[in-house]
Write a protein that holds these residues in place. Structure first.
Motif, short mmCIF file in Angstrom:
data_model
loop_
_atom_site.label_atom_id
_atom_site.label_comp_id
_atom_site.label_asym_id
_atom_site.label_seq_id
_atom_site.Cartn_x
_atom_site.Cartn_y
_atom_site.Cartn_z
N ASP A 93 0.95 -1.56 0.08
CA ASP A 93 0.50 -0.03 0.00
C ASP A 93 0.90 1.46 -0.28
O ASP A 93 2.42 1.33 0.37
CB ASP A 93 -0.59 -0.09 1.60
CG ASP A 93 -2.23 0.50 1.02
OD1 ASP A 93 -2.50 1.77 0.22
OD2 ASP A 93 -2.77 0.42 1.50
N SER B 66 -5.77 2.86 2.58
CA SER B 66 -6.63 3.54 1.90
C SER B 66 -7.95 3.91 2.34
O SER B 66 -8.68 4.23 2.16
CB SER B 66 -6.48 2.83 0.16
OG SER B 66 -6.61 1.35 0.25
N SER C 64 -5.52 8.63 2.76
CA SER C 64 -5.10 7.63 3.29
C SER C 64 -4.44 8.13 4.41
O SER C 64 -3.64 9.54 4.92
CB SER C 64 -3.31 8.04 1.81
OG SER C 64 -4.15 7.16 1.30
#
Length: 670
Positions: free
Chosen positions: A552, A577, A659
């Motif tokens: 990620d 996210s 995020s």
């Protein structure tokens, strides 16, 4: 002056060899037949010139009991002069390179016993310096309640490969504002006392005069004196059910008004309501005598605590050691266990409550507690001795029967495999930065570390764990296989994080080597008492860690979060996210030797804030003291798309997008 110096029995996490030499004795016997038969000297036999070390000596009696006589024995030097200087109470200073002999003599009025110990002085220099509290604190280790003190030590890495060596006595300790904190060095411990509210900086440095080209090695630490006061005492264990004629060590923790918890406070007053049933020493050693029920009491100033004590009429019937038979190669170590069986048929683990002995110390020796080290090919019997007290005035001993047979043999290694003791072997082990370089066992609160093991295969096809072997050399290396002690240190397979980066933990023995990858975060996992309903033990919160293996997004934080000038760490932290991705990440996390992590719940984070932000100054606590990132919005575990801020506390979680950071939690039960 009240004391928050934590514990008298907690050992620094210093990685030194322990050497034992058996001495000789002469003289008559005492009236009751008890006499000293030998002395065992232990400590580091390798020091650098212009540095010092502490040796200890234990007297072994003919009834298998022992006594620490370091402070009352006579210490001297023999052989070549000018290499070392031997001071009272076993302190040895290195003067010049070479080898010299330390001699210790002990006179117990019935006999005079002596032993020798060889010291080697080399020209190695300091390559890294670390300050560590001799404490464990749930909270910030360098926040000192006004009018109390904490004790700290200085540990160093040396150019000869030795790591975390205690050089407290050889350092310079100063603060920039002595009206806030005073500094009192004494041998291998430094007392820092809070004198007035405020913030000051502690500076610790060393200069090795034998290395003219070496610049001073120094390190600094911010100290904060607070107005926190002691509010509660916690006895551990909180309730006791014991048989007669048994000793049990108790400890006491102090809870302060800033929500910090300090483990094993000294200078408390211990007592037992009915001293016919049991008695307790000033350092918390409880001895049981008669069956019955009473209370153990402890107090400090006006704060008191109590623990229920039930003594049953069971007595010790037998003591057995395990394994009954074992074999190890020369230079390796093995741990033994001791089990006591009582007259009511119950059993208990007494491994840490007995004294350990070897019948043939030239073949195998007691290395440390229940750890036995193989020295030379041959056979030895390993046995344990338990001290029992049938009354307040008598002491007896019980020897294990049967003993454990240990065979020590020679063999050549053909292959080594290094892997994690716990965690997912298919993922790199991630290690948090340690705020305290000591192992903690009080109240089951342990130091943040990751354990690795080395398994050797021999030419005869057999295999053996060589993690603790004296011939197994552990190091931290970078991706080019170069020594790198800036991100972590390792000893006997235990890795403690120091900085941020990627590397590997490597084990080498007999020119055969293997390694396993690690990632160090550069920030610590924080811990609080388990806040969940009915919960016990300690809850760990992972740093929103830097992870080069993450799939990620990662983002770099370093700017101030508000206009207060407080900065966070300037390196990458992983973000997710959404909450589902964050939860999946925690489910697969391989951190600090564990893989049982989960995404923190809302109530968990509230408890974290309660512990570390009681004065509503989380910027200072999180970003400066603990090196957590300045970005403060964290996903919570309900996967509803909500988050919570650690800096701006809200009564309810708020909806969030984008995020965000996350912290994973795991519970270490009591």
């Amino acid at each position: 002056m009240k004391s928050t110096k934590l514990f008298s029995n907690l050992l620094l996490y210093i990685f030194v060899a322990s050497f034992t030499l058996m001495g000789c004795s002469s003289g008559g016997n005492s009236p009751n037949g008890k006499r000293v038969v030998s002395l065992e000297i232990s400590g580091d036999n390798e020091i650098a010139a212009n540095f010092s070390t502490q040796l200890k000596v234990t007297a072994i009696y003919n009834d298998k009991t022992s006594k620490d006589v370091t402070s009352i024995a006579t210490w001297s030097q023999s052989g070549e002069t000018g290499i070392i200087q031997v001071l009272p109470e076993g302190i040895v200073e290195g003067l010049a390179t070479g080898s010299a002999t330390v001699t210790v003599r002990y006179d117990d009025s019935q006999s005079v016993t002596s032993a020798n110990f060889t010291m080697n002085v080399n020209d190695s220099s300091v390559t890294g310096l670390f300050i560590t509290p001799i404490v464990d604190i749930l909270g910030s280790p360098y926040r000192i309640p006004n009018g109390t003190f904490i004790s700290v030590a200085g540990l160093a890495n040396f150019s000869d490969g030795r790591q975390l060596v205690d050089i407290t006595r050889d350092l310079s300790w100063t603060v920039d504002q002595s009206n806030i904190v005073t500094v009192e060095p004494k041998d291998f411990e430094v007392k820092l006392t809070g004198q007035s509210l405020g913030v000051t900086t502690l500076t610790v440095d060393v200069s090795d005069p034998s290395q003219s080209a070496q610049t001073n090695v120094a390190v600094q630490q911010i100290l904060t004196v607070t107005n926190a006061v002691l509010t509660e005492l916690l006895i551990s264990p909180s309730s006791l059910s014991l048989p007669k004629a048994i000793n049990q060590q108790l400890s006491v923790a102090g809870v302060y008004s800033d929500n910090s918890i300090l483990i094993d406070i000294p200078e408390v007053s211990w007592s037992v309501e009915d001293d016919r049933i049991a008695r307790i020493s000033e350092d918390g050693l409880l001895s049981t005598y008669l069956d019955g029920q009473t209370k153990v009491l402890v107090s400090l100033d006006l704060i008191q605590a109590e623990a229920e004590l039930v003594v049953n009429d069971a007595t010790v019937e037998s003591l057995v050691v395990s394994p009954a038979e074992a074999s190890i190669v020369e230079g390796s170590k093995i741990d033994y266990n001791a089990t006591v069986t009582f007259s009511d048929g119950t059993e208990a683990d007494y491994t840490e409550k007995v004294d350990w002995y070897s019948s043939n110390s030239s073949v195998a020796e007691v290395y440390n507690g229940n750890t036995i080290r193989g020295l030379h090919e041959g056979q030895a019997e390993i046995f344990a001795v338990l001290k029992v007290s049938s009354s307040a005035d008598t002491n007896e001993v019980l020897q294990s029967n049967p003993s454990g047979r240990l065979d020590v043999f020679e063999a050549r290694i053909t292959d080594i495999d290094v892997e994690t003791v716990d965690g997912n072997p298919d993922l790199p082990m991630i290690v948090s930065k340690s705020e305290s370089l000591v192992p903690i066992d009080q109240l089951q609160i342990d130091n943040v570390a990751a354990d690795f093991k080395a398994q050797a295969t021999y030419e005869d096809g057999s295999s053996q764990d060589i993690t603790l072997s004296d011939d197994t050399h552990w190091t931290i290396v970078d991706d080019q296989d170069n020594l790198d002690s800036s991100i972590a240190v390792v000893a006997d397979g235990r890795v403690i994080g120091l900085g941020s980066g990627n590397g590997a933990v490597k084990a080498e023995n007999d020119n055969i080597r293997d390694s396993s990858p690690i990632v160090t975060t550069g920030c610590p996992s924080l811990k609080v008492l388990n806040p969940r309903p009915g919960g016990s033990g300690v809850m760990y919160f992972s740093c929103p860690l830097r992870d080069t293996e993450a799939t990620d997004a990662q983002i770099s934080y370093g700017a101030t979060s508000r206009g207060d000038g407080i900065r966070g760490p300037e390196f990458d932290f992983i973000t997710h996210s959404n909450a589902s991705v964050a939860a999946d990440y925690c489910d697969n996390l391989n951190l600090d030797g564990h893989n049982d992590w989960e995404l923190a719940r809302y109530s968990d984070l509230v408890r974290l804030i309660f512990y570390y932000d009681s004065n509503n100054d989380s910027d200072y606590l999180f970003f400066t003291e603990h090196n957590w990132p300045a970005q403060t919005n964290f996903w919570i575990a309900d996967r509803s798309g909500k988050a919570i801020s650690l800096a701006e506390v809200t009564t309810e979680p708020v909806s969030a997008v984008g995020s965000l950071l996350s912290t994973c939690v795991r519970i270490q039960p009591n």
